[in-house]
Design an enzyme around this catalytic site. Sequence first.
Site, PDB file in Angstrom:
ATOM      1  N   TRP A   9       0.828  -1.205   0.000  1.00 17.92           N
ATOM      2  CA  TRP A   9       0.000   0.000   0.000  1.00 17.92           C
ATOM      3  C   TRP A   9       0.862   1.254   0.000  1.00 17.92           C
ATOM      4  CZ3 TRP A   9      -0.333   4.115   3.378  1.00 17.92           C
ATOM      5  CH2 TRP A   9      -1.396   4.996   3.175  1.00 17.92           C
ATOM      6  N   ASP A  47      -6.309  -2.901  -1.423  1.00 19.19           N
ATOM      7  CA  ASP A  47      -6.324  -3.133   0.022  1.00 19.19           C
ATOM      8  C   ASP A  47      -6.710  -1.879   0.803  1.00 19.19           C
ATOM      9  OD1 ASP A  47      -5.469  -5.909   0.044  1.00 19.19           O
ATOM     10  OD2 ASP A  47      -3.533  -5.167  -0.656  1.00 19.19           O
ATOM     11  N   ASP A  48      -6.835  -0.760   0.110  1.00 22.51           N
ATOM     12  CA  ASP A  48      -7.155   0.508   0.758  1.00 22.51           C
ATOM     13  C   ASP A  48      -8.631   0.532   1.156  1.00 22.51           C
ATOM     14  OD1 ASP A  48      -6.025   3.547   0.965  1.00 22.51           O
ATOM     15  OD2 ASP A  48      -8.163   3.519   0.496  1.00 22.51           O
ATOM     16  N   PHE A  49      -8.898   0.790   2.445  1.00 20.03           N
ATOM     17  CA  PHE A  49     -10.281   0.793   2.920  1.00 20.03           C
ATOM     18  C   PHE A  49     -11.121   1.837   2.196  1.00 20.03           C
ATOM     19  CE2 PHE A  49     -13.593   2.499   5.697  1.00 20.03           C
ATOM     20  CZ  PHE A  49     -14.334   1.355   5.955  1.00 20.03           C
TER      21      PHE A  49
END
Length: 199
Positions: free
Chosen positions: A121, A140-142
């Site tokens: 990330w 994978d970034d919320f």
Amino acid sequence: MGRLIRDVGPCGLVPETRRQPYHALISAVAHQQLTGRVAEVILKRFRALFAGRGFPTPEAILQLSEAQLRSVGFSRAKALAIRDIAAKAVEGLVPTSRGLKHLPDDAIIERLTQVRGVGRWTVEMLLMFKLGRPDVLPVDDFGVRKGYCLAYGLEALPRPKELLQFGERWRPYRTTAAWYLWRAVELHTPPKPAKRVKE
């Protein structure tokens, strides 16, 4: 996505090309698991440890102890990561901007994730916001996953693998798509009420 783009307007992503990679990595590490506002306060204190006006050199950073780094608000893990970024910059593993210019995205990710505290990330943020690479999708970034959920009217967050597969339709502009997905979260976040001023 078309509706989201109409609601938000033109993409406002402008890469910070003047920053060296080690500077961008340190900034990204500072922002990990913190709000942008808190991270910027810590980075301001960090820069204040040095006499120069610009961002400190890797060599200057290595002169600081772990205790000095922690005194400005970095956790132990972040202090150790920042020292390792500086050390790897001196060694050449973290190259200059010129050294990264012609490397493909995957090669940059493979190289920089060898640095302590630097995961995929973190390197993706460097690719997007420092190097201006056009086709990065940080699954994978919320915020990206939440934005996708909001933009497409889904109840549950997508799994990273699912979002990666769906995102193939956005190639070769997945960086722009990610930027708009972040904006979707902002559009759906109610503004904080203004503080009442005592008369």
